[in-house]
Every structure is written in C-alpha cells, then in structure tokens.
Design an enzyme around this catalytic site. Sequence first.
Site, PDB file in Angstrom:
ATOM      1  N   SER A  48       0.809  -1.219   0.000  1.00 11.80           N
ATOM      2  CA  SER A  48       0.000   0.000   0.000  1.00 11.80           C
ATOM      3  C   SER A  48       0.843   1.270   0.000  1.00 11.80           C
ATOM      4  O   SER A  48       0.460   2.274  -0.607  1.00 11.80           O
ATOM      5  CB  SER A  48      -0.943  -0.018   1.197  1.00 11.80           C
ATOM      6  N   CYS A  78      -6.530  -6.672   0.457  1.00 10.49           N
ATOM      7  CA  CYS A  78      -5.274  -6.540   1.197  1.00 10.49           C
ATOM      8  C   CYS A  78      -4.726  -5.105   1.116  1.00 10.49           C
ATOM      9  O   CYS A  78      -5.279  -4.222   1.750  1.00 10.49           O
ATOM     10  CB  CYS A  78      -4.283  -7.589   0.706  1.00 10.49           C
ATOM     11  N   HIS A 173      -6.992 -12.536  -0.093  1.00 16.91           N
ATOM     12  CA  HIS A 173      -6.809 -12.461  -1.550  1.00 16.91           C
ATOM     13  C   HIS A 173      -7.651 -13.481  -2.312  1.00 16.91           C
ATOM     14  O   HIS A 173      -7.112 -14.503  -2.759  1.00 16.91           O
ATOM     15  CB  HIS A 173      -5.346 -12.780  -1.892  1.00 16.91           C
ATOM     16  N   GLU A 175      -8.496 -13.403  -5.246  1.00 20.09           N
ATOM     17  CA  GLU A 175      -7.985 -13.531  -6.624  1.00 20.09           C
ATOM     18  C   GLU A 175      -6.921 -14.620  -6.723  1.00 20.09           C
ATOM     19  O   GLU A 175      -6.531 -15.017  -7.819  1.00 20.09           O
ATOM     20  CB  GLU A 175      -7.449 -12.178  -7.126  1.00 20.09           C
TER      21      GLU A 175
HETATM   22  N1  GLN Z   1       1.510  -5.510   3.791  1.00 16.27           N
HETATM   23  C1  GLN Z   1       1.044  -4.933   2.563  1.00 16.27           C
HETATM   24  C2  GLN Z   1       0.764  -3.437   2.700  1.00 16.27           C
HETATM   25  O1  GLN Z   1       0.974  -2.881   3.709  1.00 16.27           O
HETATM   26  C3  GLN Z   1      -0.199  -5.616   2.061  1.00 16.27           C
HETATM   27  C4  GLN Z   1       0.116  -7.041   1.641  1.00 16.27           C
HETATM   28  C5  GLN Z   1      -0.718  -7.565   0.533  1.00 16.27           C
HETATM   29  O2  GLN Z   1      -1.386  -6.813  -0.216  1.00 16.27           O
HETATM   30  N2  GLN Z   1      -0.650  -8.862   0.366  1.00 16.27           N
HETATM   31  O3  GLN Z   1       0.319  -2.843   1.770  1.00 16.27           O
END
Ligand code: GLN
Length: 194
Positions: A48, A78, A173, A175
């Site tokens: 992110s 996520c 997830h 997907e």
């Molecule tokens: N830890 C990731 C984040 O902070 C997210 C992990 C993921 O999308 N599988 O964005």
Amino acid sequence: MRIGVLALQGDFREHISVLKGFGADAVPLRRASELSEVNGLVIPGGESSVMDKLARTFELRDPLRTAIADGLPVYGTCAGLIMLSTNILDGIEGQESLGGIDIDVRRNAFGSQTDSFEVDLDVPAIGEAPLHAVFIRAPVVERIGDGVDALATLEDGRVVAVQQGNLLGTSFHPEMTEDHRFHSYFLDRVRASR
Ligand code: GLN
C-alpha cells in the site's frame, strides 16, 4: 460492464483474469482519464505504501478520491483494503489512504512470524459454504464506523472483510484462490449501482 483494475503495482493481472472469467470487460487502469470509462474499480493486493506513492506520481490520488466520494463501486483486497480505509495504523511515514470505508486498518497485523496463512471463513453475505482465504502480510480492521458492515471475522473476532455501501474490502486475496464469490458479489454491487 467495464471494470478497471488499478494497475500501478501488485497483483492486478490476477484480478483482471478473475473478472474476465465472469464476462466483465476488465481493464488495467493507470490514468485519471480512464476513471470515467469504468463502472467499477478493483484495487489489488501489493504494497500500500508503494501504491500510495505511485498514485501521487501518476496524479491519480485526488481523482481516485473524488471517484470514490462520487459513489464509484470499489473492491480492495489486502493493500487495496488499506487504500480504501479512512485511517491507516502502522503506515510508513507520510503514507495516506484514499478513504471511503470508515475503518481503522492496521498494516502487517499478523507480524513477521506469521507472514502468511490460510483459513476457512464464514461469510454469510456470499453464501453458506465457507470461503478458503489466503492472508499474506495482511492487514486487520481494528475499528469499524457507523454504516460499515463486518462481512467476515477470524475466530478471535478480528474483522477481515467489510462493506460500506458500494465499497468492499478484504484482508485476504480471493484472486489467488479458485473461489471467486467475492468478485461475483462485487460485480452484483456494480450492476445494482448502475
Ligand atoms: N503488507 C502490505 C501493505 O501494507 C499488504 C500485503 C498484501 O497486499 N498482500 O500494503
């Protein structure tokens, strides 16, 4: 029905392929001008903080915020859930979300010892059969505001799927597995919003 998948970073290709499997016209989205051409948007998993930086670089952040505020249906998985939250806990310095779902989300909530895990979840909104969910450095929802529904919780009560109006987010997830009921549920929301 045209669905954009935010394609700055992360596993956008997997989402595009799942959405195409449902007959949607799924396209990668990288420009603000493309936002007016889609009926819904998916924000994939990934990282992110990187997605946030790239959204600024591509001058997409404000247009995305506006589109969300204007009611565009969006599904975030996520990192995508983190992007849709109003408040990020344990973000990197200066990291901002897009907002939309009135929740506090903690990044990497399961710590480095439990980098990833899989679990069967009850998700009544998508049907009776449990959903096999894959969590990878996953976030968890620590506060939900008025108007936000918790769609799924872990056995310890922690919230891992939420909905607020046309906005949907999961810590895990779908997907990456064969069970795509969440995408189908999202496409129903998009159809209903048109
Ligand atoms: N830890 C990731 C984040 O902070 C997210 C992990 C993921 O999308 N599988 O964005």
